[in-house]
Scaffold this motif. Sequence first.
Motif, short mmCIF file in Angstrom:
data_model
loop_
_atom_site.label_atom_id
_atom_site.label_comp_id
_atom_site.label_asym_id
_atom_site.label_seq_id
_atom_site.Cartn_x
_atom_site.Cartn_y
_atom_site.Cartn_z
N ASP A 198 0.02 48.71 25.09
CA ASP A 198 -0.05 50.18 25.14
C ASP A 198 0.65 50.76 26.37
O ASP A 198 0.53 51.96 26.66
CB ASP A 198 -1.51 50.67 25.06
CG ASP A 198 -2.35 50.27 26.28
OD1 ASP A 198 -1.78 49.83 27.30
OD2 ASP A 198 -3.59 50.41 26.22
N ALA A 199 1.38 49.91 27.11
CA ALA A 199 2.18 50.30 28.29
C ALA A 199 1.34 50.60 29.53
O ALA A 199 1.84 51.13 30.52
CB ALA A 199 3.09 51.49 27.98
N THR A 200 0.05 50.25 29.49
CA THR A 200 -0.78 50.43 30.68
C THR A 200 -1.35 49.10 31.16
O THR A 200 -1.41 48.12 30.40
CB THR A 200 -1.98 51.38 30.43
OG1 THR A 200 -2.95 50.69 29.61
CG2 THR A 200 -1.56 52.67 29.78
N THR A 214 -7.05 53.21 35.18
CA THR A 214 -5.90 52.89 34.32
C THR A 214 -4.65 53.10 35.15
O THR A 214 -4.48 54.16 35.78
CB THR A 214 -5.86 53.81 33.09
OG1 THR A 214 -7.07 53.65 32.35
CG2 THR A 214 -4.68 53.45 32.19
N LEU A 215 -3.78 52.08 35.17
CA LEU A 215 -2.54 52.15 35.94
C LEU A 215 -1.43 52.57 34.98
O LEU A 215 -0.97 51.78 34.15
CB LEU A 215 -2.23 50.80 36.58
CG LEU A 215 -3.37 50.21 37.44
CD1 LEU A 215 -3.02 48.80 37.92
CD2 LEU A 215 -3.70 51.10 38.62
N THR A 216 -1.04 53.84 35.06
CA THR A 216 -0.05 54.37 34.13
C THR A 216 1.28 54.58 34.83
O THR A 216 1.33 54.81 36.04
CB THR A 216 -0.50 55.71 33.52
OG1 THR A 216 -0.77 56.62 34.60
CG2 THR A 216 -1.75 55.55 32.69
N GLU A 221 5.55 47.91 26.96
CA GLU A 221 4.51 46.90 27.10
C GLU A 221 4.46 46.31 28.52
O GLU A 221 5.49 46.03 29.12
CB GLU A 221 4.76 45.74 26.11
CG GLU A 221 4.74 46.15 24.66
CD GLU A 221 6.12 46.51 24.11
OE1 GLU A 221 6.91 47.11 24.88
OE2 GLU A 221 6.40 46.22 22.94
N VAL A 222 3.24 46.11 29.02
CA VAL A 222 3.04 45.40 30.30
C VAL A 222 2.79 43.93 29.95
O VAL A 222 1.73 43.58 29.44
CB VAL A 222 1.86 45.98 31.10
CG1 VAL A 222 1.60 45.16 32.36
CG2 VAL A 222 2.13 47.44 31.45
N LEU A 223 3.79 43.09 30.22
CA LEU A 223 3.73 41.72 29.72
C LEU A 223 3.26 40.69 30.73
O LEU A 223 2.88 39.58 30.38
CB LEU A 223 5.09 41.31 29.17
CG LEU A 223 4.96 40.47 27.91
CD1 LEU A 223 4.56 41.32 26.74
CD2 LEU A 223 6.21 39.69 27.64
N SER A 224 3.31 41.04 32.02
CA SER A 224 2.81 40.10 33.01
C SER A 224 2.26 40.84 34.21
O SER A 224 2.69 41.96 34.52
CB SER A 224 3.90 39.11 33.44
OG SER A 224 4.86 39.76 34.21
N LEU A 225 1.29 40.22 34.87
CA LEU A 225 0.74 40.82 36.09
C LEU A 225 0.19 39.73 37.00
O LEU A 225 -0.06 38.61 36.57
CB LEU A 225 -0.34 41.87 35.77
CG LEU A 225 -1.48 41.56 34.80
CD1 LEU A 225 -2.51 40.65 35.43
CD2 LEU A 225 -2.16 42.86 34.39
N CYS A 226 0.04 40.09 38.28
CA CYS A 226 -0.38 39.10 39.27
C CYS A 226 -0.96 39.82 40.48
O CYS A 226 -0.35 40.76 41.00
CB CYS A 226 0.85 38.27 39.67
SG CYS A 226 0.59 37.08 40.98
#
Length: 415
Positions: A198-200, A214-216, A221-226
């Motif tokens: 959902d891009a967030t 919510t980080l907008t 799409e947000v596919l990876s995070l760290c």
Amino acid sequence: MRLKRFLLRYYPPGIILEYERGGYLRTKSIDLLDLTPETNPDELVSEIRQSEPLITESRAEQVKELVLRLQQKQGQQDHHRFCFCKELKAHILPLTNIAFDKSGSRFITGSYDRTCRVWDTASGTELLTLEGHRNVVYAIAFNNPYGDKIATGSFDKTPNCWCAETGKCFHTFRGHKAEIVCLAFNPQSTLVATGSMDATAKLWDVESGEEVTTLTGHTAEVLSLCFNTVGNHLVTGSFDYTVAIWDVASKRRVHTLIGHMGEISNVQFNWDCSLIVSGSTDKTCKLWEAVSGKCVATLVGHTEEVLDVCFDLSGQLIATASADGTAKVFSATTHECLVTLKGHEGEISKLCFSPQGSRVLTASSDKTARLWDVQSGACLQILKGHTDEIFSCVFNYEGDTIITGSKDNTCRIWY
């Protein structure tokens, strides 16, 4: 402040100080990322004493002893050859991901069968099945180093938080409007971050189960995070070609890292939180300063998209995996390509360093995983036996056990 005791950390090398302040027990770490077997221990101890008031004259000998133990560990030659141990028919439908707990005594698998399963590494027996999702369980994680909670992210648009001992579901986090494709606990295990189609990205409170924020800002799409190792910053990579750095406390975006010409496949902080690496379908990796958000290098050489990228634990090396069937190792300081790892007959979708940093493990669509020597680039071992592409490969904490996950619905444990 009163020093209570020292704890040793082998990977990456460091000494943890447990101390008392204001009636509370606290910890801080002295990172020794540049330590080698050749480092002069006396000089290092005097440097540590100058920068760390908790290390008094009376403790100097004890610290030197710990430094020598770390050097001894580093000096052990890594000649380990992995043998196939067990094949687990883990799920009735394809697997999605695999993750170890901190010690490596347990691991988890996610699957298209809508479950996450917890396994005992030594015996290969199933300990728990986490049931409740109504669609594919795609993203999974233990809350390391504690290992008492598991987070799962599903195509049913919800992440869940579970008890790793009993399998009880503590929380279902509701709020995303599309599939969950990545997640992570912060180092303190107080928050779970989730990235979605959902891009967030969202932050959730582990105790209460409530959404924190919510980080907008991403447009795809947000596919990876760290999270970084301190837990004060989060980095997200998106299909909108950008990477974003977020301040966890203020919940604000600090930097948008612009420069890639394709979707971001992976993002990662290095251990000391100074650098971020991103891989992209534009066939490059970029190295960014975490504080300024400035791009310090573009790592080129792959002829197809970069599917995975990672730092070694010391943060001095970067490995990249590509659809061109090769992997590369770069220096994080000089940015030069040190070795190209050639031999796979299909794309490499995943790779990781051994905890010691002397080996790289790659997983490929050619149904094999390969173990490589970082210095020479030589292929040391080919792990064969899967009957379909391998999409996941992980080392345990000591680096003496590997698990591979394949589209053939099995995991293989290698000792």
